[in-house]
Structures are given as C-alpha cells and as structure tokens.
Design an enzyme around this catalytic site. Structure first.
Site, PDB file in Angstrom:
ATOM      1  CE  LYS A 121     -11.317  52.796  64.656  1.00 13.67           C
ATOM      2  NZ  LYS A 121     -12.490  53.248  65.406  1.00 13.67           N
ATOM      3  CG  ASP A 139     -13.970  48.572  64.226  1.00 12.20           C
ATOM      4  OD1 ASP A 139     -13.763  47.378  63.893  1.00 12.20           O
ATOM      5  OD2 ASP A 139     -14.973  49.199  63.863  1.00 12.20           O
TER       6      ASP A 139
END
Length: 217
Positions: A121, A139
């Site tokens: 991420k 997220d």
C-alpha cells in the site's frame, strides 16, 4: 442498479464532489512523501502532518536522516504510534537509499516494497502520488466502501485492489483512490453510514433496508 451502472454513477459523483483531490499528507518530494506515508500506518493524516515538520527540520533527505540516531527519530514521531518500529524503518530505509540508490527514491514498486517498513500500500501511494504512475492503494476506508457499494467481495485488501482496478479506467485510479478516501471520511464513515445513509449508498442500493455488514481487511 447493475454493477456497470454503479461504477459509472460512483465515478461521476466523486468527480463532481472532488474534481482535483489534494494529497492529504504534506510533503515536498518523493522522500518526504515516503516517510509521511510510512508514518501514517495506524495513524491519522492530520497527526502525521503535525509531526513531520519537526522530523523534516531534523532531516528532510536520506543523507541527513541516515546520520540521525534512532532514538532521536523515535522521540519526534512518538505521537504517530508504533514509534519503535517506524523509527528503525525510517533510518534503515534512508541508509539503503543512500547506499543503493544515490539518495533517490526509486520509481519502481518492486524496489520500494523491499525497503524496511514499506508494504504494497505504501509503495502504491508513492508510485501514484510522487511519480504519477497508475496505482490503486487500498486502505481500510476504500476496502469498506468497495463492499458497501457492491464493487468487491471484500475478502482482503489485495482482492479489493484487483476488483477496483478491473472495474475502473486506469487513468482514473490515482485520483479515484483519494476521492473514495475523502468521501468515506466526509459522508460514508464507519460510524456515520451503515450502507443505507449516504448519497452513494442510497443511490446504488435504494431498496437496502438493513445495515450492510462489511469484512475487515
């Protein structure tokens, strides 16, 4: 509403609400963004932006950061949480950037993911926001909304990322992941909407009566 219609509506509505979504973490270059994103793990962007001015006064480039001791870094970033791990990661990744990349942050997602404290991420955010390369960082906010909007089965963030990349045009990814985050915070938060309250949830699922249960990442 069919999935393709939901996708089209969501894209149109988010573009109306957030035509030019700003990057939420304060930074001046790929290195300061990388450090800020690392600090944002299990911490709010607002808190990170309160902490980074002091950190970047101490060192705003890998050459200077590599020379700082871990305890000094840790004391500054303590409000962000997980400071023992994050301080070690910041120092070590700075050393690696100096040793292996001439002090430059590599514009390569695989190389980024090898750096301490940098997962998929974080690497995706840097590729997207620092280098403008198409990426879709997912997220917990995006993971939750993708389920509420019927865009992903939501088994994990990796699957959610694949599903969203398949559904939305590649040239929309960089703005879209920010737009979804902003919409989630403003209109479709974990507590503020249960899948039946906000405009997008109600439009996509007008007949939904019960709260939409979502799987955690």
């Amino acid at each position: 509403m069919l999935k393709k219609d939901r996708v089209a509506f969501i894209l149109r509505r988010l573009n109306e609400l957030y035509p030019q979504p700003p990057i939420p973490l304060d930074h001046k270059d790929p290195y300061t963004l990388l450090v800020a994103v690392l600090l944002s793990a299990q911490c709010t962007d607002e808190r990170v932006n309160q902490v980074t001015p002091a950190l970047f006064t101490l060192a705003d480039n890998p050459f200077d950061m590599a020379k700082r001791d871990v305890e000094t870094i840790r004391e500054i970033i303590r409000p962000c949480g997980l400071s023992p791990q994050k301080s070690k990661a910041i120092k070590r990744l700075s050393e690696i950037l100096v040793e292996d990349y001439n002090g430059e942050v590599p514009a390569d997602i695989d190389a980024l993911e090898t750096l301490p404290g940098v997962g998929h991420k974080t690497a995706s955010v840097v590729m997207s926001q620092a280098f403008g390369e198409p990426a879709f960082p997912v997220d917990t906010h995006i993971h939750r909304l993708a389920q509420r909007w019927g865009l992903s089965s939501g088994k994990n963030v990796a699957q959610t990322e694949k599903d969203l990349k398949r559904l939305f045009p590649k040239d929309s990814w960089n703005a879209l992941h920010l737009q979804i985050i902003y919409y989630g915070r403003e209109f479709c938060s974990a507590r503020g909407c249960d899948g039946t309250v906000c405009d997008i949830c109600r439009t996509c699922y007008p007949d939904r009566k019960a709260p939409k249960k979502t799987r955690k990442a």
